[in-house]
Design an enzyme around this catalytic site. Structure first.
Site, short mmCIF file in Angstrom:
data_model
loop_
_atom_site.label_atom_id
_atom_site.label_comp_id
_atom_site.label_asym_id
_atom_site.label_seq_id
_atom_site.Cartn_x
_atom_site.Cartn_y
_atom_site.Cartn_z
N SER A 41 -3.02 2.60 8.36
CA SER A 41 -2.02 3.35 9.11
C SER A 41 -1.47 4.51 8.28
O SER A 41 -0.75 5.36 8.80
CB SER A 41 -0.86 2.43 9.52
N ASN B 266 -9.44 4.75 12.41
CA ASN B 266 -8.37 3.79 12.69
C ASN B 266 -8.17 3.68 14.19
O ASN B 266 -8.44 4.64 14.93
CB ASN B 266 -7.05 4.25 12.03
N CYS C 11 -1.68 -19.32 -19.93
CA CYS C 11 -2.98 -18.87 -20.42
C CYS C 11 -3.68 -19.99 -21.18
O CYS C 11 -3.06 -20.71 -21.97
CB CYS C 11 -2.81 -17.65 -21.32
N ARG D 47 0.52 -3.71 11.09
CA ARG D 47 1.22 -2.92 12.10
C ARG D 47 0.50 -2.85 13.44
O ARG D 47 1.06 -2.41 14.42
CB ARG D 47 1.44 -1.49 11.58
N HIS E 251 -2.97 -2.68 -4.55
CA HIS E 251 -1.85 -3.59 -4.27
C HIS E 251 -2.09 -5.00 -4.80
O HIS E 251 -1.39 -5.93 -4.43
CB HIS E 251 -1.56 -3.62 -2.77
#
Length: 335
Positions: A256, A285, A212, A113, A177
């Protein structure tokens, strides 16, 4: 429009109806809603009427992209003053927990961003020419601070794999994430750490097309990247939540704080009813965040600058072995 398949991306826009409210009626009739587009064949950019771009991927991407967020910087004097405050808080803290965002990797990778971010209308692609993206000075600082007891736990929203590659202890790290260099077997949960980025564009239901290698398994391998609307990995989220709830100091580096549930984690401790000294929250930030009013200290500085100052306060001026090695090599060349 027969050329629409050749459109690469939209670079600019003019004559948008909402931008013409203060123009005279005659001027409105003369002006056209147009986009400046680049072409896949390398031809010079050209203004194209908006009607010819309806339904194209280029227009869809332009409409969902964000404007660059304004950058805000404290003066060097103010950053040094705030760094000393934060260093004192770290000395006093028993359970300091960090949250990392894209800003900590900004020296080596594109952000999302910020100025030139990948989700803005003027993206700038930044990536290493070869090999892995290397740990930044701020990443290295976290490793050294953890060794001396100044980091209790760390959660990262980044999937770039830099935190584990920097040497930060895996048992004190939650990759909320995912990690673009990791594949996981859906059957036996074996993890494969790759020397290449797992290709997400060709995967179906996260399956990468590989299997695998464990004897008797052969399960499908999946990437572990978390996309929008998908739940965060249960164990990583559980660990991060527990550490943030019990923290007495939380520090956000380069985020952010727009994406939930990660954005709320650094303020979990402050929401608990406690007796005695209340937990503190710090945001570092270079853009304003929706959570600034919830923080005890907001520092508008780049992560490398701030973490270098803190490390010098807590570890000494020669805390960074890599930087010291470079200086030694330069001195040898001069002599």
């Amino acid at each position: 429009m027969s050329e629409e398949a050749d459109v690469d991306r939209i670079l600019d826009e003019r004559g948008k109806p909402s931008q013409r409210k203060k123009i005279s009626e005659r001027a409105v009739k003369r002006s056209k809603h147009q986009f400046l587009v680049s072409w896949m064949d390398g031809a010079p950019p050209q203004w194209v009427d908006a009607k010819y771009l309806q339904g194209t991927p280029a227009l869809d991407e332009w409409e969902i992209a964000e404007e660059d967020e304004a950058e805000v910087f404290d003066t060097d004097t103010e950053v040094r003053r705030k760094a000393r405050i934060l260093a004192e808080w770290l000395k006093e803290a028993k359970r300091p927990v960090f949250m990392l965002g894209a800003g900590i990797s900004a020296p080596v990778l594109s952000t999302f961003r910020g100025k030139g971010g990948l989700w803005t209308r003027n993206p700038v692609w930044k990536a290493p020419k070869r090999g892995f993206p290397q740990p930044t000075l701020a990443h290295r600082a976290l490793v050294e601070l953890e060794k001396k007891g100044f980091v209790y736990f760390c959660a990262t929203q980044n999937y770039d794999g830099i935190s584990p590659r920097s040497g930060f202890p895996a048992d004190k790290l939650s990759e909320l994430h995912g990690n673009v260099y990791v594949e996981t077997c859906e059957r036996c949960c074996e993890k494969y750490h790759r020397s290449f980025q797992v290709d997400l564009s060709t995967s179906t239901n996260h399956e990468t097309g590989r299997f695998c290698e464990k004897k008797g398994c052969g399960g499908a391998l999946k990437d572990n990247i978390v996309h929008f609307q998908e739940p965060l990995p249960w164990h990583a989220l559980k660990m991060a939540n527990a550490k943030f709830v019990g923290a007495d100091l939380t520090i956000v580096l380069g985020s952010s704080l727009r994406v939930e549930p990660a954005a709320s984690l650094p303020f979990k401790a402050k929401m608990r009813r406690r007796y005695g000294q209340k937990p503190k929250a710090v945001i570092v930030n270079i853009q304003k965040t929706p959570r600034d009013s919830n923080a005890d200290l907001v520092i508008h500085a780049k992560c490398d600058q701030l973490m270098d100052l803190i490390s010098k306060e807590l570890l000494g001026t020669k805390w960074d072995a890599k930087r010291n090695s470079r200086r030694t090599k330069r001195k040898r060349k001069r002599t």
